[in-house]
Design a protein around this motif. Sequence first.
Motif, PDB file in Angstrom:
ATOM      1  N   SER A 118       4.290   9.974 -27.254  1.00 61.27           N
ATOM      2  CA  SER A 118       3.785   8.602 -27.286  1.00 61.27           C
ATOM      3  C   SER A 118       3.012   8.285 -28.580  1.00 61.27           C
ATOM      4  O   SER A 118       3.223   7.240 -29.197  1.00 61.27           O
TER       5      SER A 118
ATOM      6  N   THR B 210      -1.183   2.703 -23.638  1.00 63.21           N
ATOM      7  CA  THR B 210       0.210   2.266 -23.713  1.00 63.21           C
ATOM      8  C   THR B 210       1.149   3.079 -22.825  1.00 63.21           C
ATOM      9  O   THR B 210       2.361   2.929 -22.908  1.00 63.21           O
TER      10      THR B 210
ATOM     11  N   ARG C 179       4.856   5.964 -32.088  1.00 65.00           N
ATOM     12  CA  ARG C 179       4.025   5.201 -33.023  1.00 65.00           C
ATOM     13  C   ARG C 179       3.429   6.174 -34.032  1.00 65.00           C
ATOM     14  O   ARG C 179       3.482   7.383 -33.824  1.00 65.00           O
TER      15      ARG C 179
END
Length: 476
Positions: free
Chosen positions: A87, A62, A92
């Motif tokens: 990240s 991602t 998340r």
Amino acid sequence: SSLMNRKVKAADIHSVVWSEVRGQEVIDLHTHLLPPSHGALCLWGIDEMLTYHYLVSEYFMTAPAGITPEGFFAMNKNHQADLIWESLFIQRSPISEATRGVLTTLQALGLQSDVDNRDLDAIRKFYDGFREEGLKGVEKFVGEVYRIAGVRYALMTNIPFDSNEAQHWRPMKKEYPETFKSALRVDPLLAGDRKTVENALRASGYSTSLEDARKYLRDWCDTMKPEYLMASTPHDFSLPPSEGGGTLSGVTKKGVNESSLQSPFAFADLTGNDCNDCEATDNLPSIINETSDFLTEVLMPVCEERDLPLALKIGAHRSVNPALLSAGDGLVAFADTNSLARLCGRFPKVRFLATFLSRNNQQEACVLASKFRNLHIYGCWWFCNNPSIIKEITQMRVEMLGTAFTAQHSDARVVDQLIYKWSHSRAVIAKVLVTEYEKAVASGWRPTRKEIRRDVGRLFGGSFSEFMTKSLRMTF
Ligand code: RAT
Ligand code: ZN
């Protein structure tokens, strides 16, 4: 001890198994850890954990398009770790196995409130406390991790072909603590990587003859005193059936993995028929050339001579995405188990430790372990080292092999990882064992606590030790 000998009540199986599994000190039979005296090669701390290659590949799924692998690897560790933290922990939730592992570790190290505050700098400060004390601080940290993880000792991965590593063994050999035992890693020999082998021979003043290749290996055995020799197999690893007459046939590399085309009974007819392969080295060719087969001409003779097992890791496909470096390795969907069967059959005096990377090979691996006394199955490796898969593999192994296998190895690269790798695995293995003992109880077998402790001990290193001390040189 009378308590130990008393039968465990059915209602107590759960708590007894969990407490035995939690309390069992383990032998970690494969890691990439190196002792603090290896300096920068001893990896520990939050930035090393965050840049573990499992997390690097997770990050790149991602990552913004502007961040290329080349650009990423050119950054310093600290910066890489910042990106991964942002990240995978901030943008998340860390619910994958590798991210959760970081949480388990930090929690066990007493950093829960820093995690609650999502405060990476505070976490770094905790580690700085050890770093400031230099080597003593690192040793203290490592000792603390071993204690929390319940690890008695770990096997390192020692690569003589890597000059960075070799300098810690020669010319001056340091003494390493009992908590780090050596394993001599020889991938270039199994991969038939002639260039690396010849360069290594030349660089250390050997000739490029097969006899000198064996001498090189023997000398490294003398230096490292390894518990075993070890290699991961190339993705197209194959040991063809021998053509009779006891001639040595080589490891060939094929463009396509043909294992699925072979008869499932292919290994049945070649067990033990040509044991003279492993007897002498007299009739072996002397000069290394294109047809040289380092496995049968170098590795096997030395393993047999020194009575050292060969540990194999089977099924990795290296550099599926080369840009990602070690995060770019993949797996072979079905590795060739027949090759392992042939090895065990052709070299009955050599002991093999084996683990497969693909879930698809696990059942065959169990069957082979029950056919060859010189084969010991260990661990749930890498892409199999996830709770759901550990559960199914361990349950199948118990059903097929009882306790004659080693349930896990950590494969840790960063010292801190011992904490989560072992705590996550213990939880799954305990669950499986509760189920299996409950079934035995239902069939009328009431175990004592002592018996449960013995069994758990075997799964976490005892079976490995038994296998390691059992020489097959005399008995076949
Ligand atoms: O799981 C891993 O860390 C891999 O990168 C490999 O190093 C593997 O464990 C191996 O020993 O080949
Ligand atoms: Zn490994």
